[in-house]
Design an enzyme around this catalytic site. Structure first.
Site, PDB file in Angstrom:
ATOM      1  N   LYS A  74       1.472  -1.284   0.368  1.00 40.44           N
ATOM      2  CA  LYS A  74      -0.131   0.431   0.053  1.00 40.44           C
ATOM      3  C   LYS A  74       0.777   1.322   0.237  1.00 40.44           C
ATOM      4  CE  LYS A  74      -4.624  -0.938   0.159  1.00 40.44           C
ATOM      5  NZ  LYS A  74      -5.629  -0.200  -0.650  1.00 40.44           N
ATOM      6  N   ASP A 121      -8.064  -0.253   7.019  1.00 38.13           N
ATOM      7  CA  ASP A 121      -8.606  -1.312   7.928  1.00 38.13           C
ATOM      8  C   ASP A 121      -6.639  -1.395   8.254  1.00 38.13           C
ATOM      9  OD1 ASP A 121      -7.165  -3.820   6.621  1.00 38.13           O
ATOM     10  OD2 ASP A 121      -7.552  -2.516   5.203  1.00 38.13           O
TER      11      ASP A 121
END
Length: 400
Positions: A74, A121
């Site tokens: 990410k 998350d």
């Protein structure tokens, strides 16, 4: 429950601009990432013995657990988006500004204090927090209910103001957006909606570093993929990878298969409806695939998937658990891959398509056979180590 749902999508075939995900832009993005001292190309693992065992020509897994020592991919999107935002303030192009210059006191004085805000998350938020910390800036991170304490603590370790709230992911996105607007922060979110598309587009561009690395490695082996399995939450990564390969392999596009959890299958629902509208997944999205528990599709990405992705599959958690055990316990000379819940689901689905007689019709429909070269992306390692051990060691979510 062991539900496996598949849609063969032949919907929106409208032309769509994917030039920002082409090879020229990929070179620009990867050069930015290469300027980071933490940069090292992540490994593309060739699982020869597993391929032979299940009847494929070859099977490759890109292992993103090594990315920038953050155990997930990410950071590629968040760092590129933040870097692009800063160079725009300075009136420069990102090719003019390396990581070393970005973290300099001179640049810090020119741009002032910035708070980068996001919902996550875990993995995306850690990438944003890490980048902000490297730049001596601040971050504010909203996490949905059920998020891992380990992932929260990893974000806090980057000097971030982070907390787990009693809301689902999509509600946390709205809270993050509201906070950024009211506190003059900069929202760096890996999804888009009307009026918020510029930064998500930059995040998608940032992700093409991993696609470009993979393409270069496979091309060197003269083994470009016939099939690509990509997991999806909102669909930013899936859209990015799909757009990149649609550019570089436009004359021989692989069959692209998108995988989601049944409890958060917004892209599957959109493909199933095939009515030109985006369809959300709602309610309590408590899949073990935490990184994929997103209920609202990325608006700028769906058009890419609608044009170039062929199949959308929605599965129960047990497929992710199976993939984790499969990659963590390799055959013969194959290399072990420590893959988390969201990272392993594509490999779990592929393996069951090749070996489960109940899925034989889907295997044939997708065209998987002894001539297939399959590519998957393990997007995270054991970012929740306790959960990983419970699944791989203790047998939680028993195999099919």
């Amino acid at each position: 429950m062991k539900k496996f749902n598949l849609v063969n999508f032949n919907g929106n075939q409208k032309d769509i601009d994917i030039s920002y995900l082409d090879k020229n832009n990929a070179k620009k993005v990867i050069n930015f990432h290469k300027s980071f001292p933490q940069y090292k190309k992540t490994p593309l693992i060739e699982l020869k013995d597993l391929s032979k065992e299940i009847g494929l020509k070859n099977f490759y897994v890109k292992d993103e657990s090594y990315r920038f020592d953050l155990n997930a991919f990410k950071v590629l999107g968040g760092s590129y988006a933040i870097g692009s935002y800063i160079v725009e303030i300075l009136g420069k192009d990102i090719s003019e500004l390396s990581y070393e210059k970005l973290v300099s006191d001179d640049i810090r004085k020119k741009i002032g204090d910035i708070v980068f805000v996001t919902a996550t998350d875990g993995n995306h938020g850690r990438g944003i927090a890490w980048t902000a910390n490297q730049l001596k800036q601040k971050s504010k991170v909203f996490m949905p209910k059920g998020s891992s304490i380990e992932r929260l603590n990893n974000i806090k370790a980057e000097n971030s103001d982070a907390a787990i709230l009693d809301y689902n992911y999509d509600d946390c996105v709205r809270l993050a957006s509201k906070y950024a607007e009211e506190n003059k922060g900069i929202l760096v979110q890996d999804t888009s909606w009307e009026g918020y598309e510029k930064i998500p587009k930059l995040i998608m561009q940032g992700y093409i570093t991993l696609a470009y690395e993979t393409y270069q490695d496979l091309k060197a082996k003269n083994e470009l993929p016939t099939h690509i399995f990509i997991q999806a939450g909102v669909g930013a990564l899936a859209s990015s990878i799909t757009g990149f390969f649609a550019n570089v392999m436009k004359d021989n596009l692989p069959v692209i298969i998108i995988i989601e959890p049944n409890k958060a299958n917004c892209l599957y629902r959109t493909a199933l409806a095939n009515d030109g509208k985006l369809h959300n997944a709602t309610g309590n999205m408590d899949s073990i695939m935490a990184g994929l528990c997103c209920g609202e599709p990325i608006t700028i990405g769906w058009g890419i998937l609608a044009k170039y992705a062929k199949y959308f599959i929605s599965v129960d958690d047990i497929y992710a658990a199976h993939g984790m055990r499969l990659l963590g316990n390799p055959l013969k000379e194959d290399k072990k891959i420590v893959s988390g819940e969201s990272g392993a689901v594509t490999s779990g689905v592929l393996h069951k398509l090749m070996t489960d007689k109940n899925l034989e019709k889907y295997k044939k429909e997708i065209g998987l056979d002894e001539n297939s070269i399959v590519l998957c992306f393990s997007t995270e390692g054991d970012t929740d180590k306790e959960r990983y051990r419970k699944i791989v060691w203790d047998g939680e979510y028993q195999s099919l």
